[in-house]
Motif scaffolding. Sequence first.
Motif, PDB file in Angstrom:
ATOM      1  N   ASP A  40      44.607 -31.557  26.472  1.00 20.95           N
ATOM      2  CA  ASP A  40      44.071 -32.854  26.054  1.00 20.95           C
ATOM      3  C   ASP A  40      42.598 -32.806  25.667  1.00 20.95           C
ATOM      4  O   ASP A  40      42.040 -33.805  25.235  1.00 20.95           O
ATOM      5  CB  ASP A  40      44.234 -33.877  27.190  1.00 20.95           C
ATOM      6  CG  ASP A  40      45.683 -34.139  27.526  1.00 20.95           C
ATOM      7  OD1 ASP A  40      46.510 -34.131  26.594  1.00 20.95           O
ATOM      8  OD2 ASP A  40      45.994 -34.336  28.716  1.00 20.95           O
ATOM      9  N   ASN A  41      41.958 -31.657  25.850  1.00 24.05           N
ATOM     10  CA  ASN A  41      40.517 -31.552  25.629  1.00 24.05           C
ATOM     11  C   ASN A  41      40.193 -31.544  24.129  1.00 24.05           C
ATOM     12  O   ASN A  41      40.544 -30.608  23.419  1.00 24.05           O
ATOM     13  CB  ASN A  41      39.994 -30.271  26.283  1.00 24.05           C
ATOM     14  CG  ASN A  41      38.482 -30.209  26.313  1.00 24.05           C
ATOM     15  OD1 ASN A  41      37.797 -30.999  25.678  1.00 24.05           O
ATOM     16  ND2 ASN A  41      37.948 -29.245  27.047  1.00 24.05           N
ATOM     17  N   PRO A  42      39.511 -32.563  23.622  1.00 27.97           N
ATOM     18  CA  PRO A  42      39.206 -32.607  22.185  1.00 27.97           C
ATOM     19  C   PRO A  42      38.214 -31.523  21.746  1.00 27.97           C
ATOM     20  O   PRO A  42      38.107 -31.213  20.567  1.00 27.97           O
ATOM     21  CB  PRO A  42      38.613 -34.007  21.981  1.00 27.97           C
ATOM     22  CG  PRO A  42      38.062 -34.382  23.322  1.00 27.97           C
ATOM     23  CD  PRO A  42      38.984 -33.757  24.323  1.00 27.97           C
ATOM     24  N   ALA A  43      37.500 -30.932  22.712  1.00 33.91           N
ATOM     25  CA  ALA A  43      36.550 -29.861  22.387  1.00 33.91           C
ATOM     26  C   ALA A  43      37.220 -28.496  22.408  1.00 33.91           C
ATOM     27  O   ALA A  43      36.586 -27.482  22.140  1.00 33.91           O
ATOM     28  CB  ALA A  43      35.382 -29.872  23.388  1.00 33.91           C
ATOM     29  N   ASP A  44      38.513 -28.470  22.690  1.00 35.14           N
ATOM     30  CA  ASP A  44      39.226 -27.211  22.920  1.00 35.14           C
ATOM     31  C   ASP A  44      39.099 -26.203  21.785  1.00 35.14           C
ATOM     32  O   ASP A  44      39.234 -26.540  20.621  1.00 35.14           O
ATOM     33  CB  ASP A  44      40.712 -27.523  23.144  1.00 35.14           C
ATOM     34  CG  ASP A  44      41.544 -26.276  23.311  1.00 35.14           C
ATOM     35  OD1 ASP A  44      42.530 -26.132  22.567  1.00 35.14           O
ATOM     36  OD2 ASP A  44      41.207 -25.440  24.157  1.00 35.14           O
ATOM     37  N   LEU A  45      38.839 -24.961  22.157  1.00 32.64           N
ATOM     38  CA  LEU A  45      38.741 -23.866  21.185  1.00 32.64           C
ATOM     39  C   LEU A  45      39.686 -22.728  21.502  1.00 32.64           C
ATOM     40  O   LEU A  45      39.823 -21.798  20.734  1.00 32.64           O
ATOM     41  CB  LEU A  45      37.310 -23.296  21.191  1.00 32.64           C
ATOM     42  CG  LEU A  45      36.303 -23.993  20.294  1.00 32.64           C
ATOM     43  CD1 LEU A  45      34.917 -23.477  20.573  1.00 32.64           C
ATOM     44  CD2 LEU A  45      36.650 -23.793  18.838  1.00 32.64           C
ATOM     45  N   LYS A  60      44.854 -41.015  24.085  1.00 34.44           N
ATOM     46  CA  LYS A  60      43.628 -41.817  24.149  1.00 34.44           C
ATOM     47  C   LYS A  60      42.794 -41.340  25.333  1.00 34.44           C
ATOM     48  O   LYS A  60      43.267 -41.294  26.458  1.00 34.44           O
ATOM     49  CB  LYS A  60      43.973 -43.288  24.286  1.00 34.44           C
ATOM     50  CG  LYS A  60      42.776 -44.201  24.092  1.00 34.44           C
ATOM     51  CD  LYS A  60      43.238 -45.633  23.921  1.00 34.44           C
ATOM     52  CE  LYS A  60      42.084 -46.593  23.879  1.00 34.44           C
ATOM     53  NZ  LYS A  60      41.189 -46.385  22.747  1.00 34.44           N
ATOM     54  N   LEU A  61      41.567 -40.964  25.062  1.00 29.06           N
ATOM     55  CA  LEU A  61      40.688 -40.402  26.086  1.00 29.06           C
ATOM     56  C   LEU A  61      39.546 -41.344  26.408  1.00 29.06           C
ATOM     57  O   LEU A  61      39.159 -42.176  25.588  1.00 29.06           O
ATOM     58  CB  LEU A  61      40.124 -39.067  25.604  1.00 29.06           C
ATOM     59  CG  LEU A  61      41.146 -37.963  25.329  1.00 29.06           C
ATOM     60  CD1 LEU A  61      40.478 -36.805  24.609  1.00 29.06           C
ATOM     61  CD2 LEU A  61      41.788 -37.486  26.620  1.00 29.06           C
ATOM     62  N   GLU A  62      39.001 -41.170  27.608  1.00 28.97           N
ATOM     63  CA  GLU A  62      37.837 -41.963  28.012  1.00 28.97           C
ATOM     64  C   GLU A  62      36.640 -41.600  27.144  1.00 28.97           C
ATOM     65  O   GLU A  62      36.429 -40.426  26.822  1.00 28.97           O
ATOM     66  CB  GLU A  62      37.475 -41.629  29.458  1.00 28.97           C
ATOM     67  CG  GLU A  62      38.235 -42.379  30.509  1.00 28.97           C
ATOM     68  CD  GLU A  62      37.591 -42.179  31.879  1.00 28.97           C
ATOM     69  OE1 GLU A  62      36.542 -42.790  32.138  1.00 28.97           O
ATOM     70  OE2 GLU A  62      38.146 -41.396  32.656  1.00 28.97           O
ATOM     71  N   PRO A  63      35.817 -42.576  26.785  1.00 32.05           N
ATOM     72  CA  PRO A  63      34.575 -42.256  26.070  1.00 32.05           C
ATOM     73  C   PRO A  63      33.715 -41.342  26.933  1.00 32.05           C
ATOM     74  O   PRO A  63      33.626 -41.519  28.151  1.00 32.05           O
ATOM     75  CB  PRO A  63      33.919 -43.633  25.889  1.00 32.05           C
ATOM     76  CG  PRO A  63      35.044 -44.608  25.966  1.00 32.05           C
ATOM     77  CD  PRO A  63      35.999 -44.025  26.958  1.00 32.05           C
ATOM     78  N   GLY A  64      33.135 -40.343  26.316  1.00 31.27           N
ATOM     79  CA  GLY A  64      32.305 -39.402  27.055  1.00 31.27           C
ATOM     80  C   GLY A  64      32.014 -38.170  26.231  1.00 31.27           C
ATOM     81  O   GLY A  64      32.259 -38.145  25.022  1.00 31.27           O
ATOM     82  N   ILE A  65      31.511 -37.148  26.891  1.00 28.40           N
ATOM     83  CA  ILE A  65      31.194 -35.878  26.238  1.00 28.40           C
ATOM     84  C   ILE A  65      32.116 -34.814  26.804  1.00 28.40           C
ATOM     85  O   ILE A  65      32.273 -34.697  28.022  1.00 28.40           O
ATOM     86  CB  ILE A  65      29.713 -35.525  26.452  1.00 28.40           C
ATOM     87  CG1 ILE A  65      28.845 -36.562  25.719  1.00 28.40           C
ATOM     88  CG2 ILE A  65      29.410 -34.113  25.936  1.00 28.40           C
ATOM     89  CD1 ILE A  65      27.361 -36.402  25.930  1.00 28.40           C
ATOM     90  N   TYR A  66      32.749 -34.076  25.919  1.00 26.19           N
ATOM     91  CA  TYR A  66      33.751 -33.076  26.300  1.00 26.19           C
ATOM     92  C   TYR A  66      33.258 -31.681  25.900  1.00 26.19           C
ATOM     93  O   TYR A  66      32.666 -31.509  24.833  1.00 26.19           O
ATOM     94  CB  TYR A  66      35.081 -33.384  25.609  1.00 26.19           C
ATOM     95  CG  TYR A  66      35.738 -34.650  26.121  1.00 26.19           C
ATOM     96  CD1 TYR A  66      36.822 -34.589  26.996  1.00 26.19           C
ATOM     97  CD2 TYR A  66      35.255 -35.907  25.753  1.00 26.19           C
ATOM     98  CE1 TYR A  66      37.417 -35.756  27.478  1.00 26.19           C
ATOM     99  CE2 TYR A  66      35.841 -37.076  26.233  1.00 26.19           C
ATOM    100  CZ  TYR A  66      36.924 -36.988  27.095  1.00 26.19           C
ATOM    101  OH  TYR A  66      37.502 -38.136  27.580  1.00 26.19           O
ATOM    102  N   PHE A  67      33.512 -30.702  26.766  1.00 26.90           N
ATOM    103  CA  PHE A  67      33.029 -29.344  26.476  1.00 26.90           C
ATOM    104  C   PHE A  67      34.125 -28.310  26.657  1.00 26.90           C
ATOM    105  O   PHE A  67      35.080 -28.513  27.401  1.00 26.90           O
ATOM    106  CB  PHE A  67      31.821 -29.013  27.365  1.00 26.90           C
ATOM    107  CG  PHE A  67      32.160 -28.798  28.823  1.00 26.90           C
ATOM    108  CD1 PHE A  67      32.456 -27.533  29.322  1.00 26.90           C
ATOM    109  CD2 PHE A  67      32.180 -29.879  29.709  1.00 26.90           C
ATOM    110  CE1 PHE A  67      32.769 -27.346  30.663  1.00 26.90           C
ATOM    111  CE2 PHE A  67      32.486 -29.694  31.049  1.00 26.90           C
ATOM    112  CZ  PHE A  67      32.786 -28.423  31.530  1.00 26.90           C
TER     113      PHE A  67
END
Length: 204
Positions: free
Chosen positions: A195-200, A65-72
């Motif tokens: 944990d980065n949901p934007a991870d590539l 569970k991650l904090e609401p926000g913008i991930y890059f």
Amino acid sequence: MPSKKKKYYAYLLPNGTSGITDDWGVCEKMVSGVVAARYRGFPSREDARAWLGEGARYESKVHKKLEPGIYFDAGTGRGEGVEVSVTDERGKNLLHKALHEKELNRFGKHLIRHDEATNNYGELLALRYALEIAKKEKVKKVFGDSKLVIEYWSRYRAKRKELSAETVKLIDEVAALREKFEAAGGSIGRISGDDNPADLGFHR
């Protein structure tokens, strides 16, 4: 001294060969030099198996569970060059809020077209888009996993003589955006690449 936490490495080759190992050397040997090979590290064998079961898609990850926000993030995982990714905490793509649809690939990511682009340049560009989207959407928290970009480049700290003119220009643009973002109450935090949901990319 506590023992190092065990990690599992899953890989999928274009010919359909796949596997899971707890030895990075074995995984590296399997994927080295193989165009379009996919591979990733996981904290458990079950997570690695689930990723392979979903087709080894880089966007498929089990997130806490991650904090609401913008991930890059930026990465070269698909073998087509440096890709830029910006998402929310659930992994939902947000780049369409900063770029025209024509500038996005079929995965909703932005592929950097010039030859000089490094993965670090991609991370910096991703932060720029994340800050632009944060301003537009009135979001106060931005997260990424690049220590270089978050702690140095976006604070004007860089070995400028060792970098391309294009990278230096982007550093100054992003640092200025960060100053305005933080002055308005925004914050940029660092999280683990796992944990980065934007991870590539692939995090060993």
